[in-house]
Design a protein around this motif. Structure first.
Motif, short mmCIF file in Angstrom:
data_model
loop_
_atom_site.label_atom_id
_atom_site.label_comp_id
_atom_site.label_asym_id
_atom_site.label_seq_id
_atom_site.Cartn_x
_atom_site.Cartn_y
_atom_site.Cartn_z
N HIS A 252 67.63 112.39 111.76
CA HIS A 252 68.41 111.95 110.60
C HIS A 252 69.46 110.92 111.02
N ALA A 253 69.89 110.16 110.03
CA ALA A 253 70.78 109.03 110.32
C ALA A 253 72.19 109.47 110.67
N LEU A 254 72.66 110.55 110.07
CA LEU A 254 74.05 111.00 110.22
C LEU A 254 75.02 109.90 109.83
N LEU A 255 74.66 109.13 108.83
CA LEU A 255 75.49 107.99 108.42
C LEU A 255 76.14 108.16 107.06
N SER A 256 75.75 109.20 106.32
CA SER A 256 76.27 109.31 104.95
C SER A 256 77.79 109.44 104.93
N HIS A 257 78.37 110.10 105.94
CA HIS A 257 79.83 110.25 105.94
C HIS A 257 80.51 108.88 106.03
N LEU A 259 79.10 105.87 105.31
CA LEU A 259 78.80 105.08 104.11
C LEU A 259 79.72 105.49 102.96
N ASN A 260 79.90 106.79 102.80
CA ASN A 260 80.66 107.27 101.64
C ASN A 260 82.16 107.08 101.79
N LEU A 261 82.63 106.84 103.02
CA LEU A 261 84.06 106.55 103.23
C LEU A 261 84.35 105.06 103.13
N ALA A 350 79.73 120.80 109.35
CA ALA A 350 79.95 120.42 107.94
C ALA A 350 78.76 119.58 107.43
N TYR A 351 77.60 119.90 107.90
CA TYR A 351 76.40 119.09 107.60
C TYR A 351 75.17 119.98 107.61
N ALA A 352 74.25 119.70 106.70
CA ALA A 352 72.88 120.21 106.81
C ALA A 352 72.03 119.03 106.36
N HIS A 353 70.85 118.88 106.91
CA HIS A 353 70.09 117.69 106.53
C HIS A 353 69.43 117.88 105.16
N HIS A 354 68.85 116.81 104.66
CA HIS A 354 68.44 116.77 103.26
C HIS A 354 67.50 117.93 102.89
N ILE A 355 66.53 118.21 103.73
CA ILE A 355 65.54 119.22 103.36
C ILE A 355 66.15 120.62 103.38
N ILE A 384 80.36 117.14 104.85
CA ILE A 384 81.14 116.03 105.39
C ILE A 384 81.04 114.78 104.50
N ASP A 385 79.95 114.66 103.74
CA ASP A 385 79.71 113.42 102.99
C ASP A 385 79.89 113.61 101.48
N ALA A 386 80.51 114.73 101.07
CA ALA A 386 80.52 115.05 99.63
C ALA A 386 81.69 114.43 98.87
N VAL A 390 78.55 111.78 94.19
CA VAL A 390 77.25 111.98 94.86
C VAL A 390 76.82 113.44 94.79
N MET A 391 77.80 114.35 94.77
CA MET A 391 77.43 115.77 94.78
C MET A 391 76.90 116.23 93.42
N VAL A 392 77.55 115.80 92.34
CA VAL A 392 77.15 116.32 91.02
C VAL A 392 75.68 116.01 90.70
N PRO A 393 75.23 114.76 90.74
CA PRO A 393 73.81 114.52 90.39
C PRO A 393 72.84 115.17 91.39
N ASN A 394 73.23 115.22 92.66
CA ASN A 394 72.32 115.83 93.63
C ASN A 394 72.13 117.32 93.37
N VAL A 395 73.19 117.98 92.94
CA VAL A 395 73.07 119.42 92.68
C VAL A 395 72.52 119.66 91.27
C1 FAD Z 1 71.77 119.66 96.88
C2 FAD Z 1 72.04 118.34 97.56
C3 FAD Z 1 73.34 117.90 97.75
C4 FAD Z 1 73.60 116.66 98.35
N1 FAD Z 1 74.88 116.25 98.47
C5 FAD Z 1 75.15 115.05 99.02
C6 FAD Z 1 76.49 114.59 99.17
O1 FAD Z 1 77.44 115.26 98.77
N2 FAD Z 1 76.71 113.39 99.75
C7 FAD Z 1 75.69 112.61 100.18
O2 FAD Z 1 75.94 111.52 100.69
N3 FAD Z 1 74.42 113.01 100.03
C8 FAD Z 1 74.12 114.19 99.48
N4 FAD Z 1 72.82 114.60 99.36
C9 FAD Z 1 71.74 113.67 99.74
C10 FAD Z 1 71.27 113.78 101.19
O3 FAD Z 1 70.92 115.10 101.48
C11 FAD Z 1 72.33 113.28 102.17
O4 FAD Z 1 72.71 111.97 101.83
C12 FAD Z 1 71.80 113.25 103.59
O5 FAD Z 1 71.37 114.53 103.99
C13 FAD Z 1 72.89 112.72 104.51
O6 FAD Z 1 72.56 112.84 105.85
P1 FAD Z 1 72.01 111.63 106.73
O7 FAD Z 1 72.94 110.47 106.67
O8 FAD Z 1 71.73 112.19 108.08
O9 FAD Z 1 70.70 111.35 105.90
P2 FAD Z 1 69.30 110.67 106.19
O10 FAD Z 1 68.32 111.38 105.36
O11 FAD Z 1 68.99 110.53 107.63
O12 FAD Z 1 69.57 109.18 105.68
C14 FAD Z 1 69.37 108.78 104.39
C15 FAD Z 1 70.59 108.07 103.87
O13 FAD Z 1 70.28 107.71 102.54
C16 FAD Z 1 71.29 108.12 101.64
N5 FAD Z 1 70.73 109.10 100.70
C17 FAD Z 1 69.48 109.62 100.72
N6 FAD Z 1 69.29 110.42 99.66
C18 FAD Z 1 70.43 110.42 98.98
C19 FAD Z 1 70.85 111.08 97.80
N7 FAD Z 1 70.04 111.89 97.12
N8 FAD Z 1 72.12 110.88 97.39
C20 FAD Z 1 72.96 110.05 98.06
N9 FAD Z 1 72.62 109.41 99.19
C21 FAD Z 1 71.36 109.59 99.63
C22 FAD Z 1 72.42 108.69 102.45
O14 FAD Z 1 73.42 107.71 102.52
C23 FAD Z 1 71.83 108.94 103.82
O15 FAD Z 1 72.75 108.60 104.84
C24 FAD Z 1 72.53 115.85 98.78
C25 FAD Z 1 71.23 116.30 98.60
C26 FAD Z 1 70.98 117.52 97.99
C27 FAD Z 1 69.57 117.96 97.78
#
Ligand code: FAD
Ligand code: SF4
Length: 498
Positions: A252-257, A259-261, A350-355, A384-386, A390-395
Motif C-alpha cells: 500500500h502507498a501509505l500516502l493518504s495521511h 495527501l489529506n493534510l 492508526a491505520y488499516a489498509h483498504h480491504i 491517521i487519514d480521516a 472522506v470518512m462520511v461517504p466511505n462509511v
Molecule cells: C470504511 C472505510 C473508511 C475509509 N476512510 C478513509 C479516510 O478516512 N481517509 C482516507 O483517506 N481514506 C479512507 N478510506 C479509503 C481507503 O481505505 C484509504 O484511502 C486507504 O486505505 C489509505 O491508505 P493508503 O494510502 O496506503 O492507500 P492505497 O490503497 O495504497 O492508495 C490509494 C490512495 O488512493 C486514495 N483513495 C483510494 N480509495 C479512496 C477512497 N475510497 N476515499 C478516499 N481516498 C481514496 C487514497 O488517497 C490512497 O492514498 C476508507 C475506506 C473505507 C472502506
C-alpha cells in the motif's frame, strides 16, 4: 499586513491560499483548537500528526520570511477573533476547507474565501458531471477524468487498451507477500515532534505513540512518495486486495495521511506514477489501479460529500443501532483473528489498509447492525487519514450501505469463506470455522451475513443484485437456528465477549 488563514489540512505553500503571496506583507494564521482535540478519543498518532505537521509548517513559513501566528485557542472562531483583535489585519483570506464545518464557519466571518485547489476536480465541476444522472457511477466519473487530465492516455485511447485493469489484480494472498513487501519509511522524531507529544496533546488519547511512520513535513512526505513509486508500486495492483496476517502495510502507498493534510498534491502523486509507467518501471495494472484510486475514488468521494451533505451523514436505511463494539475499540480482546489483526494494526499505526477497512470492519459493522454514525465517529478518531469529507461517504456509502444504494448498488457484505479466500493467516488459526453459519464455532461473519439479509428483507429484498443470496436464504433448513445464533453473536459482540 494581510492575513492568510491556513487550516490544518492545507499545509502547502503551493495551494490557492498562499501561492504568490509576499512574505513581507503576509501574516499566516494557524489555529490549533483545544476543543477539537478534546472532542473525541483520538488515536495519539492522529492527534500528534495533525499538530506536529502544523507546527512544522509554521516553522517552514517562518524560515521563508512569513510572520506566523500559530495560536492555541478553544475553538477555530476564538482563534480567528483573537488574531483579528491582536493584529487588526487589513484583509483576511482563506482557502475553502474540504469539510463543511469549516466552510460554514468562514461563511459567518469577514474572510475572503478562495476555491480549494487541493483536488484536481473542484466539487462544482463534479456537480456539473453529476447533474441529471440517476446513479453516480465512480467508473463513469473516472473515465471522464482520465480524458480530461490525460493521465495514462494514448491519444483518445486508454494506455494498455482498456480503462480498468482490475482483472489483472487478483493475485491470491500468500504469506510470501509480506516478505516481498518493502518496509515503510520511518523518520526519527525531531524536536518539534517530541515537544508536541509532551506539551500539546490532551490526556485520554489511545494507541501506540508516534514512531516516525507518518510524515510531518512535505520533505518527509516526498521521501515516502519516492519509496512508494520505486518499491511498492510495481506490485501495488497485484496485492492491493490481499490481507495477510501480521503484514499491516503490504504494497500500500501509505500516502493518504500526507495527501489529506496537503503535504502532497494529488497531481504530483499521479505525475510520479505516470512517469514510472512511461519509463517502463511499473506495469499498467499497477499504474492504472493507483491513478484510479486518486483521480477516481478520492475525488469522487469529495464530490459526493459536497453534493449529498449535510443529510448524508445521518443516513441509516438499515436502522442499525448497535454501538461500536469493544472488539473494535480495543476495550476487549477478540477471538476473531481477522478483526484482531486489523485492530492491532489500528492500535500500532492508526491505520488499516483498504480491504481491512472494507471487508473486515465495515462488513462486520453492516452485518451486525452497528450504527453508521457511531462507526464513522470511531473511525474518524482512529485513522491517521480521516477527515469528515472522506470518512462520511466511505462509511455511509461504500462501507455500510446506510445510504440505501446512492453510492453502491448493493451492500458490501460477505461471509467468512470470502474473507478466507482473500486472506492468509486469518481463518486457519481462528477458533471459528468460516464455512459454518450455526453452532458454537460458526464464523460470526457467516452467521451475520445471512442474518442481515433476513433482518432487512423489507429494505434489501427488492434489490435484484441480491436475488441469488435471497434465493439461497429461502432454502436454508436451519434458519431458525441461525437466527438464534445471530442474536447471541450480536449480543456477545456488543458486550465484548466475542
Ligand atoms: C470504511 C472505510 C473508511 C475509509 N476512510 C478513509 C479516510 O478516512 N481517509 C482516507 O483517506 N481514506 C479512507 N478510506 C479509503 C481507503 O481505505 C484509504 O484511502 C486507504 O486505505 C489509505 O491508505 P493508503 O494510502 O496506503 O492507500 P492505497 O490503497 O495504497 O492508495 C490509494 C490512495 O488512493 C486514495 N483513495 C483510494 N480509495 C479512496 C477512497 N475510497 N476515499 C478516499 N481516498 C481514496 C487514497 O488517497 C490512497 O492514498 C476508507 C475506506 C473505507 C472502506
Ligand atoms: S473464521 Fe471468521 S472470524 Fe475467524 S478469521 Fe475467518 S472470517 Fe474472521
Amino acid at each position: 499586513m494581510h492575513t492568510v488563514w491556513v487550516w490544518g489540512d492545507q499545509l502547502n505553500r503551493d495551494l490557492a491560499h498562499l501561492r504568490g503571496t509576499d512574505p513581507a506583507s503576509t501574516r499566516v494564521l494557524l489555529v490549533v483548537s483545544t476543543a477539537k482535540l478534546a472532542e473525541r478519543r483520538w488515536h495519539v498518532q492522529k492527534a500528534h500528526l495533525l499538530v506536529s505537521a502544523m507546527r512544522h509548517f509554521a516553522a517552514e513559513l517562518e524560515a521563508a520570511g512569513y510572520d506566523v501566528d500559530l495560536r492555541r485557542a478553544e475553538s477555530m472562531r476564538d482563534g480567528y477573533e483573537a488574531h483579528v483583535a491582536e493584529f487588526a489585519p487589513e484583509h483576511v483570506r482563506s482557502m475553502e476547507p474540504a469539510s463543511l464545518p469549516g466552510t460554514r464557519l468562514l461563511a459567518d466571518l469577514d474572510v475572503e474565501v478562495v476555491d480549494n485547489d487541493h483536488f484536481l476536480c473542484h466539487w462544482r465541476d463534479f456537480d456539473a458531471w453529476a447533474d441529471g444522472r440517476k446513479q453516480l457511477k465512480m467508473e463513469d466519473f473516472y473515465r471522464l477524468r482520465r480524458q480530461q487530465t490525460g493521465y495514462l492516455m494514448e491519444g483518445e485511447e486508454p494506455a494498455g487498451g482498456r480503462w480498468n485493469h482490475d482483472h489483472a489484480n487478483r493475485e491470491p494472498p500468500t504469506a510470501e507477500l509480506a516478505v516481498l513487501a518493502p518496509d515503510p519509511v520511518s523518520s526519527t522524531l525531531d524536536e518539534i515532534d517530541r515537544d508536541t507529544l509532551e506539551h500539546w496533546l490532551p490526556d485520554g488519547l489511545y494507541g501506540a505513540p508516534p514512531d516516525g511512520t507518518w510524515a510531518t513535513t512535505r520533505r518527509k512526505a516526498l521521501a515516502r512518495l519516492r519509496r512508494f513509486v520505486e518499491q511498492a508500486l510495481p506490485a501495488f495492483g497485484d496485492h492491493q486486495d490481499a490481507m495477510v496476517a501480521g503484514a499491516w502495510s503490504l504494497n500500500h502507498a501509505l500516502l493518504s495521511h500526507a495527501l489529506n493534510l496537503g503535504l502532497l498534491h494529488p497531481r504530483e502523486v499521479c505525475d510520479a506514477v505516470e512517469e514510472a509507467y512511461l519509463a517502463g518501471d511499473v506495469p499498467i495494472n499497477a499504474a492504472e489501479g493507483f491513478i484510479r484510486q486518486i483521480i477516481g475514488w478520492r475525488e469522487y468521494i469529495w464530490g459526493v460529500y459536497r453534493r449529498w451533505m449535510p443529510d448524508y451523514a445521518d443516513a441509516n436505511v438499515l436502522g442499525a443501532d448497535l454501538d461500536v463494539p469493544p472488539a473494535f475499540t480495543g476495550e476487549a480482546a477478540t477471538e476473531m483473528r481477522c478483526v484482531e489483526d486489523t485492530v492491532t494494526s489500528i492500535h500500532d499505526h492508526a491505520y488499516a489498509h483498504h480491504i481491512q477497512r472494507l471487508m473486515v470492519l465495515a462488513n462486520l459493522a453492516t452485518s451486525a447492525g452497528i450504527d453508521p454514525k457511531a462507526f464513522t465517529g470511531w473511525m474518524h478518531a482512529s485513522f491517521i487519514d480521516a477527515y469528515e469529507w472522506v470518512m462520511v461517504p466511505n462509511v455511509v456509502g461504500m462501507g455500510t450501505f446506510a445510504d440505501g444504494g446512492r453510492m453502491s448498488t448493493k451492500p458490501y457484505i460477505s461471509g467468512g469463506a470470502y474473507i478466507d479466500k482473500m486472506s492468509d493467516g486469518y481463518c486457519k488459526p481462528c477458533r471459528f470455522d468460516p464455512k459454518k453459519r450455526v453452532g458454537d464455532d460458526a464464523c460470526p461473519f457467516t452467521t451475520l451475513y445471512w442474518d442481515v439479509l433476513d433482518r432487512n428483507r423489507a429494505t434489501l429484498g427488492g434489490n435484484h443484485r441480491l436475488n441469488r443470496p435471497y434465493a439461497t436464504l429461502d432454502r436454508l433448513k436451519d434458519l431458525e437456528e441461525l437466527r438464534e445464533r445471530a442474536v447471541e453473536v450480536r449480543h456477545r459482540l456488543a458486550t465484548g465477549e466475542l
